[in-house]
Design an enzyme around this catalytic site. Structure first.
Site, PDB file in Angstrom:
ATOM      1  N   SER A   6      46.095 -77.323 -31.059  1.00  0.00           N
ATOM      2  CA  SER A   6      45.709 -76.177 -30.249  1.00  0.00           C
ATOM      3  C   SER A   6      45.598 -76.610 -28.781  1.00  0.00           C
ATOM      4  O   SER A   6      44.790 -77.481 -28.438  1.00  0.00           O
ATOM      5  CB  SER A   6      44.355 -75.635 -30.730  1.00  0.00           C
ATOM      6  OG  SER A   6      43.908 -74.654 -29.821  1.00  0.00           O
ATOM      7  N   HIS A  31      49.723 -74.179 -31.074  1.00  0.00           N
ATOM      8  CA  HIS A  31      48.825 -73.026 -31.175  1.00  0.00           C
ATOM      9  C   HIS A  31      48.286 -72.710 -29.782  1.00  0.00           C
ATOM     10  O   HIS A  31      47.771 -73.598 -29.087  1.00  0.00           O
ATOM     11  CB  HIS A  31      47.686 -73.384 -32.134  1.00  0.00           C
ATOM     12  CG  HIS A  31      46.733 -72.274 -32.413  1.00  0.00           C
ATOM     13  ND1 HIS A  31      46.972 -71.289 -33.351  1.00  0.00           N
ATOM     14  CD2 HIS A  31      45.511 -71.990 -31.876  1.00  0.00           C
ATOM     15  CE1 HIS A  31      45.948 -70.456 -33.385  1.00  0.00           C
ATOM     16  NE2 HIS A  31      45.045 -70.851 -32.496  1.00  0.00           N
ATOM     17  N   ASP A  33      45.747 -70.340 -27.635  1.00  0.00           N
ATOM     18  CA  ASP A  33      44.575 -69.458 -27.730  1.00  0.00           C
ATOM     19  C   ASP A  33      44.459 -68.577 -26.499  1.00  0.00           C
ATOM     20  O   ASP A  33      44.247 -69.082 -25.390  1.00  0.00           O
ATOM     21  CB  ASP A  33      43.303 -70.310 -27.848  1.00  0.00           C
ATOM     22  CG  ASP A  33      43.153 -70.912 -29.225  1.00  0.00           C
ATOM     23  OD1 ASP A  33      43.306 -70.163 -30.212  1.00  0.00           O
ATOM     24  OD2 ASP A  33      42.886 -72.120 -29.309  1.00  0.00           O
ATOM     25  N   MET A  35      42.248 -65.784 -24.706  1.00  0.00           N
ATOM     26  CA  MET A  35      40.890 -65.219 -24.717  1.00  0.00           C
ATOM     27  C   MET A  35      40.718 -64.298 -23.518  1.00  0.00           C
ATOM     28  O   MET A  35      41.077 -64.673 -22.402  1.00  0.00           O
ATOM     29  CB  MET A  35      39.866 -66.347 -24.651  1.00  0.00           C
ATOM     30  CG  MET A  35      40.015 -67.343 -25.773  1.00  0.00           C
ATOM     31  SD  MET A  35      38.837 -68.681 -25.590  1.00  0.00           S
ATOM     32  CE  MET A  35      39.193 -69.630 -27.056  1.00  0.00           C
ATOM     33  N   HIS A  64      47.557 -66.883 -30.550  1.00  0.00           N
ATOM     34  CA  HIS A  64      46.365 -66.317 -31.181  1.00  0.00           C
ATOM     35  C   HIS A  64      45.633 -65.438 -30.164  1.00  0.00           C
ATOM     36  O   HIS A  64      45.030 -65.947 -29.217  1.00  0.00           O
ATOM     37  CB  HIS A  64      45.487 -67.494 -31.660  1.00  0.00           C
ATOM     38  CG  HIS A  64      44.194 -67.078 -32.274  1.00  0.00           C
ATOM     39  ND1 HIS A  64      43.168 -67.983 -32.489  1.00  0.00           N
ATOM     40  CD2 HIS A  64      43.740 -65.880 -32.720  1.00  0.00           C
ATOM     41  CE1 HIS A  64      42.153 -67.350 -33.052  1.00  0.00           C
ATOM     42  NE2 HIS A  64      42.468 -66.077 -33.197  1.00  0.00           N
ATOM     43  N   MET A  66      42.790 -63.451 -29.078  1.00  0.00           N
ATOM     44  CA  MET A  66      41.368 -63.098 -29.234  1.00  0.00           C
ATOM     45  C   MET A  66      41.067 -62.101 -28.125  1.00  0.00           C
ATOM     46  O   MET A  66      40.427 -62.432 -27.111  1.00  0.00           O
ATOM     47  CB  MET A  66      40.514 -64.369 -29.116  1.00  0.00           C
ATOM     48  CG  MET A  66      40.640 -65.269 -30.334  1.00  0.00           C
ATOM     49  SD  MET A  66      40.131 -66.953 -29.995  1.00  0.00           S
ATOM     50  CE  MET A  66      41.642 -67.613 -29.352  1.00  0.00           C
ATOM     51  N   MET A 135      39.405 -67.949 -39.547  1.00  0.00           N
ATOM     52  CA  MET A 135      38.620 -68.646 -38.521  1.00  0.00           C
ATOM     53  C   MET A 135      37.490 -69.397 -39.212  1.00  0.00           C
ATOM     54  O   MET A 135      36.698 -68.810 -39.961  1.00  0.00           O
ATOM     55  CB  MET A 135      38.051 -67.654 -37.504  1.00  0.00           C
ATOM     56  CG  MET A 135      39.088 -66.931 -36.656  1.00  0.00           C
ATOM     57  SD  MET A 135      40.266 -68.012 -35.836  1.00  0.00           S
ATOM     58  CE  MET A 135      39.173 -69.002 -34.807  1.00  0.00           C
ATOM     59  N   ASP A 173      41.398 -72.421 -38.622  1.00  0.00           N
ATOM     60  CA  ASP A 173      41.327 -72.618 -37.173  1.00  0.00           C
ATOM     61  C   ASP A 173      39.874 -72.770 -36.737  1.00  0.00           C
ATOM     62  O   ASP A 173      39.086 -71.828 -36.861  1.00  0.00           O
ATOM     63  CB  ASP A 173      41.972 -71.398 -36.491  1.00  0.00           C
ATOM     64  CG  ASP A 173      42.074 -71.562 -34.989  1.00  0.00           C
ATOM     65  OD1 ASP A 173      41.891 -72.696 -34.491  1.00  0.00           O
ATOM     66  OD2 ASP A 173      42.351 -70.553 -34.305  1.00  0.00           O
TER      67      ASP A 173
HETATM   68  C1  DX5 Z   1      38.674 -71.124 -31.230  1.00  0.00           C
HETATM   69  C2  DX5 Z   1      40.183 -71.249 -31.149  1.00  0.00           C
HETATM   70  C3  DX5 Z   1      40.695 -72.486 -31.817  1.00  0.00           C
HETATM   71  C4  DX5 Z   1      40.290 -73.758 -31.116  1.00  0.00           C
HETATM   72  C5  DX5 Z   1      40.212 -74.889 -32.087  1.00  0.00           C
HETATM   73  O1  DX5 Z   1      38.278 -69.994 -30.564  1.00  0.00           O
HETATM   74  O2  DX5 Z   1      40.801 -70.137 -31.744  1.00  0.00           O
HETATM   75  O3  DX5 Z   1      42.104 -72.438 -31.958  1.00  0.00           O
HETATM   76  O4  DX5 Z   1      41.193 -74.098 -30.088  1.00  0.00           O
HETATM   77  O5  DX5 Z   1      39.680 -75.995 -31.453  1.00  0.00           O
HETATM   78  P1  DX5 Z   1      38.855 -77.146 -32.182  1.00  0.00           P
HETATM   79  O6  DX5 Z   1      39.827 -77.814 -33.127  1.00  0.00           O
HETATM   80  O7  DX5 Z   1      38.428 -78.014 -31.056  1.00  0.00           O
HETATM   81  O8  DX5 Z   1      37.731 -76.499 -32.934  1.00  0.00           O
HETATM   82 ZN    ZN Z   2      43.006 -70.253 -32.243  1.00  0.00          ZN
END
Ligand code: DX5
Ligand code: ZN
Length: 242
Positions: A6, A31, A33, A35, A64, A66, A135, A173
């Site tokens: 990620s 991956h 993320d 946000m 992903h 969010m 998650m 994840d």
């Molecule tokens: C959390 C993200 C994850 C995150 C995982 O909100 O969706 O993808 O990057 O990171 P680690 O492996 O550090 O928990």
């Molecule tokens: Zn993620």
């Protein structure tokens, strides 16, 4: 088994070099993320960053989202180079049109579910998705501890997949390290998203290899423990998935 570092855990000050590290590591996917500061209490990066790193690798980009209003982001991320987009089941009535829109854009469809949300919420969508993203932390930040109460959801997703002869991937994840990855693989997960554990090591390739090794071993152990001898003649569906 799919190992997906990620990017959230990468050093953003040298993103191009970090993407090259992933490229050379033997990982299967990257991956990403996204946000929005509303669906989760944090902001990461947008389509411009994804577009910038797209030419640096041929790796599959799993985006992903969010985000509270992903409908405004699907086209920009598809154009920026996403191969898969994951939206959250917590968006309620918006979920079905979002899944169809991702499909219409020609991208793989992922559905994510937060730790407090009951796994039954994803059941109506199983036929429409390429991947379930379970998650294993509350989303918003990297580096959190794995929430063990999510393990039965993985088992349930695995059982539904067998019962209904479906082929969606089961991803985990958040807080995925070598120990929790093995536990998730044992429960039926086949896709392992990991930020801090993988990027935290100077040798990312060695970390990816180690994670692959522990999850493959856990999968074998799972089959040995649960399958009666006669059933071993027919490999399970997940044993056929790479
Ligand atoms: C959390 C993200 C994850 C995150 C995982 O909100 O969706 O993808 O990057 O990171 P680690 O492996 O550090 O928990
Ligand atoms: Zn993620």
């Amino acid at each position: 088994m799919i190992i997906a570092p990620s990017l959230l855990a990468a050093n953003f000050g040298r993103l191009a070099r970090e993407v090259s590290r992933v490229n050379a590591s033997g990982a299967d996917r990257l991956h990403l993320d996204i946000m929005d500061g509303h669906f989760v209490p944090n902001i990461s990066f947008g389509p411009a960053v994804v577009r910038t790193i797209r030419p640096l690798t041929k790796l599959f980009f799993d985006v992903h989202l969010m985000c509270s209003i992903p409908e405004i982001l699907l086209e920009p991320f598809a154009e920026a180079g996403a191969n898969q987009m994951d939206i959250h089941v917590e968006l309620g009535e918006a979920v079905t049109p979002l899944l169809w829109k991702i499909k219409a854009l020609g991208r793989k469809v992922g559905l994510a579910i937060n730790p407090p949300t009951a796994i039954a919420m994803v059941q109506p969508y199983l036929e429409q998705v390429d991947a379930l993203l379970i998650m294993t932390v509350n989303p918003g930040f990297g580096g959190q501890s794995f929430i063990y109460e999510t393990l039965p959801k993985i088992q349930q997703a695995y059982e539904w997949r067998c019962e209904r002869a479906l082929a969606y991937r089961i991803g985990v994840d958040g807080g995925v390290d070598f120990k929790t990855a093995a536990e998730c693989a044992h429960a039926g997960a086949d896709t392992f998203i990991s930020g801090t554990t993988l990027f935290g090591r100077p040798n990312l390739g060695a970390a990816v290899r180690k994670m692959r090794q522990v999850v493959e071993a856990a999968r074998l152990e799972r089959h040995r423990a649960r399958r009666p001898a006669a059933a071993n003649r027919q490999p399970a569906l997940d044993a056929q998935l790479p």
